[in-house]
Design a protein around this motif. Structure first.
Motif: not given
Length: 443
Positions: A148-167
């Motif tokens: 919608e804004t037109g900004v080129r983006s390389c995205l990722c999600y922060e994998v972590s065990d800090r809130d448990g294995k399922e998350k």
């Protein structure tokens, strides 16, 4: 076709670095010609002409480490928050915020961040996202805002065990699904990576899960040795230094981006160099969190591809440059430090990092490069040219001097007015969502 002209042009092209009265011709998403005003207008007499009236024309900025999820932290007061050290800053503020974000919050945080990017002349970002209150589909909500804004983006999600294995598992799946989606994208505006928080919150089991689910052709985006606690944890639990652990898990490589690298030694630098791994420096965040000053000058001198990011602390890359410049001078007690290295990171390192994920050449005004161009309102009071333009930018400008932003050939902002976004509505929606977030956090 569009021509931006009648201004000083900094190209970042070593063969044609500066034009006193130049112009840039844009055809679709690509730069068609860069040259003198007369030559470019003569070549394309029917093109739409934007007269910049003596202002500065230059390539748009790239930010290689952003945190969209931090947008609603501005002015937020959290009850009982009085941190003693970096780990308490993480848990007491940032992890508290991300655990309370909804998918709509993530989308609006992205909209707010992208608007600020456009206003500061940033048209490409590498974002590292966390929203442990709403993991699945979070990257797709950010992508929606990016489109919608037109900004080129390389995205990722922060994998972590800090809130448990399922998350942790959900985080890996979110990365994998978005990467597969991004690899099919043919716009040249979206890419994906396997995001990881930091080794001290990631078990061997989750490391293995991430590796098993990471599609080929992409790398990792991970915080490395940002705090001394990260190093101490790795030594205590794994009997090795952080970069060694990452090497053993085959995380290093030319597609992997390491954030911070404050507490790394010469052996680790050699591993980073030998594997052609990328590093991004975030000076304001490091100072603000009292984490320390990384050996960034040594990384650059060793030939490690090093970029400049903001860690969400700001969206103004000139501000980040200013702070990096004085940080390393102060830290090394050397007034000659950082003059060349930091602009190298910003104007050479960041485009090279970006071009490991985006095919079209970025960060330069030359024929065939991406049409990512900004116009800055700057009237020099001293001589201005190719040999001293960096000094003018460093000491005479900031991001809010950007008056026009073009990304992928589209005018996103003209004369400080956003062209395709109802900024007032977005900001009103953000204020409402941020207020609700604060109430959820504070009860």
């Amino acid at each position: 076709m569009l021509i931006l002209g009648n201004g000083r042009v900094i190209t970042r092209d070593v063969k044609n670095p500066y034009l006193e009265n130049g112009a840039v011709a844009i055809d679709g998403a690509t730069i068609k010609k860069v040259g003198s005003l007369d030559d470019v207008r003569a070549a394309y007499p029917r093109a739409e002409f934007m007269d910049v009236k003596g202002k500065l024309i230059m390539p748009a900025f790239i930010n290689t480490h952003e945190h969209i999820y931090s947008a609603f932290a501005r002015g937020l007061s959290i009850k009982g928050y009085s941190p003693d050290g970096f780990l308490e800053i993480l848990d007491g503020q940032w992890w508290t915020i991300d655990r309370n974000l909804t998918l709509e919050d993530t989308y609006l945080s992205a909209m707010a961040t992208y608007i600020d990017c456009i206003k500061n002349g940033v048209t490409t970002i590498f974002d590292h996202h966390a929203s442990f209150g709403a993991i699945r589909d979070s990257l797709f909500h950010i992508e929606k805002a990016a489109k919608e804004t037109g900004v080129r983006s390389c995205l990722c999600y922060e994998v972590s065990d800090r809130d448990g294995k399922e998350k942790a598992k959900d985080s890996v799946i979110e990365n994998a699904e978005f990467i597969k989606h991004a690899l099919k994208d043919n716009t040249g505006m979206i890419a994906g990576m396997m995001g990881m928080h930091a080794q001290f919150t990631i078990s061997d089991e989750t490391m293995e899960l991430a590796a098993a689910n990471k599609p080929d052709g992409v790398g990792y985006h991970i915080h490395v040795a940002e705090g001394i606690e990260d190093l101490h944890h790795c030594l205590k639990h794994y009997g090795k230094r952080i970069v060694d652990r990452l090497y053993d898990w085959d995380i290093l490589g030319e597609k992997t981006l390491l954030g911070h690298c404050i507490y790394v030694n010469k052996h680790e630098m050699d591993l980073i160099k030998d594997t052609n791994t990328m590093v991004v420096h975030n000076p304001e965040s490091n100072m603000g969190n009292a984490c320390g000053c990384p050996p960034t000058m040594e990384l650059v001198h060793k030939g490690i591809l090093t970029g400049l990011g903001t860690d969400g602390y700001t969206h103004d890359m000139i501000e980040s440059w200013k702070v990096a410049n004085i940080l390393h001078k102060h830290h090394l007690c050397d007034a000659g430090a950082a003059w060349a290295e930091v602009p190298q990171m910003l104007f050479e390192g960041n485009p090279q990092i970006a071009n490991r994920y985006f095919e079209q050449k970025l960060g330069v005004l030359e024929e065939g490069a991406a049409a990512d161009v900004i116009v800055m309102n700057y009237d020099p009071l001293t001589p201005f040219g190719a040999d001293n333009c960096n000094g003018h930018i460093l000491f005479g400008m900031n991001g809010r001097d950007v008056v026009t932003t073009v990304a992928n050939g589209k005018i996103l902002m003209k004369d400080r007015e956003l062209q395709h976004i109802d900024e007032a509505k977005v900001m009103a929606d953000c204020r409402q969502a941020a207020g609700a977030l604060a109430k959820r956090i504070n009860g």
